[in-house]
Design a protein around this motif. Sequence first.
Motif, short mmCIF file in Angstrom:
data_model
loop_
_atom_site.label_atom_id
_atom_site.label_comp_id
_atom_site.label_asym_id
_atom_site.label_seq_id
_atom_site.Cartn_x
_atom_site.Cartn_y
_atom_site.Cartn_z
N SER A 191 -67.93 -41.07 -28.42
CA SER A 191 -68.37 -41.87 -28.17
C SER A 191 -68.32 -42.93 -28.87
N TYR A 192 -69.02 -43.99 -28.77
CA TYR A 192 -68.94 -45.00 -29.13
C TYR A 192 -69.15 -45.52 -30.91
N ARG A 193 -70.05 -44.24 -31.26
CA ARG A 193 -69.69 -44.34 -32.84
C ARG A 193 -69.04 -43.50 -33.92
N ASP A 194 -67.88 -42.30 -32.32
CA ASP A 194 -66.74 -41.88 -33.56
C ASP A 194 -65.24 -42.71 -32.52
N ALA A 195 -65.74 -43.38 -31.75
CA ALA A 195 -64.74 -44.27 -31.22
C ALA A 195 -64.12 -45.60 -32.94
N ALA A 196 -65.38 -45.44 -32.80
CA ALA A 196 -65.96 -47.06 -33.94
C ALA A 196 -65.27 -46.12 -35.56
N GLU A 197 -65.66 -44.85 -35.79
CA GLU A 197 -64.87 -44.90 -36.82
C GLU A 197 -63.15 -44.49 -37.43
N VAL A 198 -63.10 -43.98 -35.95
CA VAL A 198 -62.12 -43.58 -36.13
C VAL A 198 -61.03 -44.41 -36.47
N LEU A 199 -61.54 -46.54 -35.70
CA LEU A 199 -60.90 -46.85 -35.30
C LEU A 199 -61.21 -48.17 -36.68
N ALA A 200 -62.43 -47.78 -37.47
CA ALA A 200 -63.27 -48.60 -39.05
C ALA A 200 -63.41 -49.96 -38.93
N ILE A 201 -65.02 -50.12 -37.02
CA ILE A 201 -64.64 -51.24 -36.92
C ILE A 201 -66.35 -50.82 -36.02
N PRO A 202 -67.56 -51.42 -36.11
CA PRO A 202 -68.77 -51.40 -35.82
C PRO A 202 -69.12 -51.12 -34.59
N LEU A 259 -53.00 -35.93 -28.57
CA LEU A 259 -52.85 -36.96 -29.31
C LEU A 259 -51.59 -37.62 -29.00
N ARG A 260 -51.05 -37.16 -28.09
CA ARG A 260 -49.71 -37.77 -27.57
C ARG A 260 -49.69 -38.98 -26.93
N ARG A 261 -50.81 -38.71 -25.91
CA ARG A 261 -51.63 -39.35 -24.90
C ARG A 261 -51.66 -40.83 -25.28
N PHE A 262 -52.60 -40.86 -27.18
CA PHE A 262 -53.17 -42.07 -27.49
C PHE A 262 -52.19 -42.47 -28.16
N TRP A 280 -60.04 -36.94 -37.01
CA TRP A 280 -59.15 -37.64 -38.08
C TRP A 280 -57.81 -37.03 -38.26
N MET A 281 -57.45 -36.24 -36.71
CA MET A 281 -56.09 -36.43 -36.22
C MET A 281 -55.71 -37.92 -35.36
N PHE A 282 -56.44 -38.86 -35.04
CA PHE A 282 -56.64 -40.02 -34.46
C PHE A 282 -55.88 -40.90 -35.33
N ARG A 283 -57.27 -40.83 -36.43
CA ARG A 283 -56.74 -42.32 -37.08
C ARG A 283 -56.12 -41.76 -38.33
N ILE A 284 -55.45 -40.27 -38.61
CA ILE A 284 -54.09 -40.55 -39.25
C ILE A 284 -53.40 -40.94 -38.20
N LEU A 285 -53.13 -41.40 -37.64
CA LEU A 285 -52.17 -41.66 -35.90
C LEU A 285 -52.18 -42.87 -35.87
N ARG A 286 -53.27 -43.24 -35.75
CA ARG A 286 -53.30 -45.20 -35.63
C ARG A 286 -53.06 -45.78 -37.07
N ASN A 287 -53.19 -45.15 -37.99
CA ASN A 287 -53.01 -45.69 -39.61
C ASN A 287 -50.76 -45.50 -39.62
N LEU A 288 -51.17 -44.01 -38.97
CA LEU A 288 -48.81 -44.66 -38.35
C LEU A 288 -48.48 -45.54 -38.23
N TRP A 289 -49.38 -45.72 -36.96
CA TRP A 289 -49.12 -47.00 -35.87
C TRP A 289 -49.27 -48.26 -36.55
N ILE A 290 -49.75 -48.21 -36.95
CA ILE A 290 -50.78 -49.60 -38.35
C ILE A 290 -49.15 -49.98 -39.24
N ASP A 291 -48.50 -48.83 -39.90
CA ASP A 291 -47.95 -49.26 -40.84
C ASP A 291 -46.82 -48.86 -40.09
#
Length: 180
Positions: A133-144, A19-22, A60-71
């Motif tokens: 995986s590409y699919r999991d990264a797409a899910e975390v980033l909410a992109i195709p 999580l810290r590395r990301f 799930w955790m990367f998505r939480i962290l990314r949303n905090l970053w965007i905020d």
Amino acid sequence: MTNDTQTVPERLVAFLPNLRRFAISLCRSRELADDLVQMACERAILAADSFVPGSRFDAWMFRILRNLWIDHLRRQKTAGPQGDLEDARDVSIPSGEAASLARMDLLEVTAALQKLPAEQREVLVLVCVEEFSYRDAAEVLAIPIGTVMSRLARARKNLMELTGISFDERRSPDSKGGVL
């Protein structure tokens, strides 16, 4: 792999380095990354009942962290520029010529990585460092998935141009792939 019987706080302890590395790759500041990780952990603990057992805890955790970053970015639009990631001086490697060359490569790649656009850096870290995986990264980033693949290709190309390092040349002929 984590056991599905582990609680969210138990999983968080083991997952903190990832999580810290990301977080560092997103914000380029160790201090801010630590703050983001702490906020992500707090949010995850408070929302532990929303985690679906059997699903990917890391996503799930990367998505939480990314949303905090965007905020954070939205709040900082009026606050001015962010601090840059300090040189990787705390990386511990053995002494010697090979270690010196490896450290120089690491610093060069780290500096080049920070020059990539955020969307390329995010995909590169998730796929190449966190081994999503590409699919999991797409899910975390909410992109195709196609967007993940094109951003990753551009990130690799740009990283190669910035460093002058051809990652294909660094693989042995028997290699099935490489990190970057």
